[in-house]
Design an enzyme around this catalytic site. Sequence first.
Site, mmCIF file in Angstrom:
data_model
loop_
_atom_site.group_PDB
_atom_site.id
_atom_site.type_symbol
_atom_site.label_atom_id
_atom_site.label_comp_id
_atom_site.label_asym_id
_atom_site.label_seq_id
_atom_site.Cartn_x
_atom_site.Cartn_y
_atom_site.Cartn_z
ATOM 1 N N GLY A 1 0.790 -1.185 -0.097
ATOM 2 C CA GLY A 1 -0.231 0.000 -0.116
ATOM 3 C C GLY A 1 0.663 1.232 0.062
ATOM 4 N N GLU B 1 3.942 4.160 5.790
ATOM 5 C CA GLU B 1 2.720 3.161 5.554
ATOM 6 C C GLU B 1 1.567 4.033 5.001
ATOM 7 O OE1 GLU B 1 1.324 0.586 5.580
ATOM 8 O OE2 GLU B 1 0.800 -0.126 7.526
ATOM 9 N N ASP B 2 0.866 3.228 4.425
ATOM 10 C CA ASP B 2 -0.413 3.949 3.686
ATOM 11 C C ASP B 2 -1.226 4.376 4.749
ATOM 12 O OD1 ASP B 2 -1.149 1.571 4.628
ATOM 13 O OD2 ASP B 2 -1.891 0.942 2.661
ATOM 14 N N ASP C 1 -4.692 2.529 10.808
ATOM 15 C CA ASP C 1 -6.239 2.097 11.191
ATOM 16 C C ASP C 1 -6.298 1.661 12.664
ATOM 17 O OD1 ASP C 1 -8.720 1.670 10.494
ATOM 18 O OD2 ASP C 1 -8.502 -0.211 9.864
HETATM 19 P P1 IMP Z 1 -3.889 -1.552 10.840
HETATM 20 O O1 IMP Z 1 -3.103 -2.684 11.451
HETATM 21 O O2 IMP Z 1 -5.398 -1.740 11.495
HETATM 22 O O3 IMP Z 1 -3.597 -0.276 11.284
HETATM 23 O O4 IMP Z 1 -4.284 -1.695 9.366
HETATM 24 C C1 IMP Z 1 -3.400 -1.201 8.593
HETATM 25 C C2 IMP Z 1 -3.583 -1.866 7.088
HETATM 26 O O5 IMP Z 1 -4.957 -2.047 7.044
HETATM 27 C C3 IMP Z 1 -3.197 -0.930 6.102
HETATM 28 O O6 IMP Z 1 -1.890 -0.939 5.670
HETATM 29 C C4 IMP Z 1 -3.999 -1.259 4.955
HETATM 30 O O7 IMP Z 1 -3.522 -2.344 4.172
HETATM 31 C C5 IMP Z 1 -5.664 -1.963 5.629
HETATM 32 N N1 IMP Z 1 -6.530 -0.758 5.977
HETATM 33 C C6 IMP Z 1 -6.932 -0.097 6.750
HETATM 34 N N2 IMP Z 1 -7.993 0.738 6.442
HETATM 35 C C7 IMP Z 1 -7.992 0.530 5.068
HETATM 36 C C8 IMP Z 1 -8.675 1.274 4.217
HETATM 37 O O8 IMP Z 1 -9.527 2.233 4.392
HETATM 38 N N3 IMP Z 1 -8.366 0.862 2.970
HETATM 39 C C9 IMP Z 1 -7.547 -0.044 2.601
HETATM 40 N N4 IMP Z 1 -6.666 -0.574 3.169
HETATM 41 C C10 IMP Z 1 -6.998 -0.352 4.539
#
Ligand code: IMP
Length: 199
Positions: free
Chosen positions: A56, A121-122, A125
Amino acid sequence: MLGANCRVHSLICFAVPELKVLIPRQQIAERVAAMGAEITRDFSGQSVILVGVLKGAAIFLSDLARHVELDSTFDFIGVSSYGVRPSPAQELKSGWDSTGEVQVTKDVDQSMKGKNVILVEDILDTGLTLTFLKKLFAAHQPKAFRIAALLDKPSRRKLAISADYVGFSIPDEFVVGYGLDYAERYRNLPDICIVPRES
Ligand code: IMP
Ligand code: MG
């Protein structure tokens, strides 16, 4: 109704035809340039390693790097989460709430010991991925460790972690484009678009 900037991509939007632009490309470009300038200022006179989280962050890293006016190298790390992966429709509805166990699928190519590491990082979340990566990089004993996240969804956070450089704080919407995917699609959209949850 498609946003004007996504209209050109409507032919590939067969699964999710109604994408709405949240952040247009011009606004992304301006913010990424400002983030690069901030990193340049913070690490003035030093070298940095920009480590992109696959897949991403690939587009974000390539744009950000061109605004980091420092001696820089690139590296990439790949991660995936354990647990039962939701269907794309479920991921869209309630996000990807993994068990919190993250697995490295592609490690960095070099030791980060004594280096200035900027993890790119993209999106931040729930924070599970970056919490895991922060611990992983701490074991390398870098000189400095910073997180640059293009997007931040603070309302979704499960673990208390924040990024040092944040592009945009966004509401709890599922977004695609500029590297972000929905079931591996739409990474190539130039704008960041919302995928409507009812689709
Ligand atoms: P975390 O571990 O929940 O913080 O997730 C991070 C990862 O979830 C990111 O690197 C994305 O690959 C994916 N992600 C979370 N939200 C989105 C979104 O709105 N669109 C696309 N990918 C997402
Ligand atoms: Mg993804």
